[in-house]
Scaffold this active site. Sequence first.
Site, PDB file in Angstrom:
ATOM      1  N   HIS A 131       0.828  -1.204   0.000  1.00 27.29           N
ATOM      2  CA  HIS A 131       0.000   0.000   0.000  1.00 27.29           C
ATOM      3  C   HIS A 131       0.867   1.261   0.000  1.00 27.29           C
ATOM      4  CE1 HIS A 131      -3.660   2.344   1.142  1.00 27.29           C
ATOM      5  NE2 HIS A 131      -2.778   3.094   1.781  1.00 27.29           N
ATOM      6  N   GLU A 132       1.879   1.285   0.865  1.00 25.57           N
ATOM      7  CA  GLU A 132       2.755   2.463   0.949  1.00 25.57           C
ATOM      8  C   GLU A 132       3.559   2.646  -0.334  1.00 25.57           C
ATOM      9  OE1 GLU A 132       2.618   4.769   3.196  1.00 25.57           O
ATOM     10  OE2 GLU A 132       1.072   3.618   4.203  1.00 25.57           O
ATOM     11  N   HIS A 135       1.477   4.192  -2.988  1.00 23.78           N
ATOM     12  CA  HIS A 135       1.385   5.657  -2.908  1.00 23.78           C
ATOM     13  C   HIS A 135       2.592   6.288  -3.611  1.00 23.78           C
ATOM     14  CE1 HIS A 135      -2.137   6.422  -0.482  1.00 23.78           C
ATOM     15  NE2 HIS A 135      -1.707   5.737   0.559  1.00 23.78           N
ATOM     16  N   GLU A 194      -6.457   6.788  -1.571  1.00 27.74           N
ATOM     17  CA  GLU A 194      -6.502   5.563  -0.772  1.00 27.74           C
ATOM     18  C   GLU A 194      -7.009   4.375  -1.596  1.00 27.74           C
ATOM     19  OE1 GLU A 194      -5.251   4.761   2.363  1.00 27.74           O
ATOM     20  OE2 GLU A 194      -4.355   6.605   1.653  1.00 27.74           O
TER      21      GLU A 194
END
Length: 266
Positions: A131-132, A135, A194
């Site tokens: 997820h990070e 981003h 998100e």
Amino acid sequence: MLKKSVITRSFLGVVFLALGIAACYTNPETGRRAMILFSTKQEAALGFSAFAELKREKPISTNPEQTELVRRVGNRISSVVELPHAEWEFVAFKDDEIPNAFCLPGGKVGIYTGILPFTQDEAGLAMVMGHEVAHAVARHGGERMSQQLLVGLGGIGLAVAMREKPAETQALALVAYGVATTVGVILPYSRKHELEADYMGLKFMAKAGYDPRAGVEFWRRFKAYSDQRGGKPPEFLSTHPLDDRRIREMEKHMPEAMEIYRRSQG
Ligand SMILES: [Zn+2]
């Protein structure tokens, strides 16, 4: 009467035109286009210096199990993504009180030890890291920073800002990339960011050979913990607002993620 967002948008448009540096970035995974004011090289340079400063300021875990785990999962996730100018580094910061994690541009990943009880196993950590990293790959920090620069620094370009206001630019980079503890400002990712990072993160972890179903379980655990605290979400969820819709959307993407996972198992 013009709505505020329209005014802001036209103001930004004028600034982009005036500076002649309008740049459009197309997300390779989702096809979404974003306005980003500067290059991936400039982004990476900011990531490198911000990370170096963090490593000087924050204690690093000396627990070999933790540092090995973070490095192992990081190596697997980073091997399946394209991040320009990346010099990958995966550091476990010793802070058992704060469940948090981030990835700066240039592939600098920080995992606070406080998140490990929630990730529980390698697959859980792979979700957080996927997820990070998503981003970073999607350049969400860069997109936010472009917006903040134009508004907060009075519409001057990044090159000028870096030359004339290095301290502010550095602080802004940390805020934009969600490394909120250092500067004490929380700038949440938008729902759009998100959902995009969830989708990409699921695919990254699956491609790296981790079961994406375990990833969704992590979000459920984390949300339950946050709900128990009654309206005071842990820092990670302040910058990455989590709601039922995000979990539902991930479930929708599960067939695609499972297919990628199965292929990764050869
Ligand atoms: Zn996020």
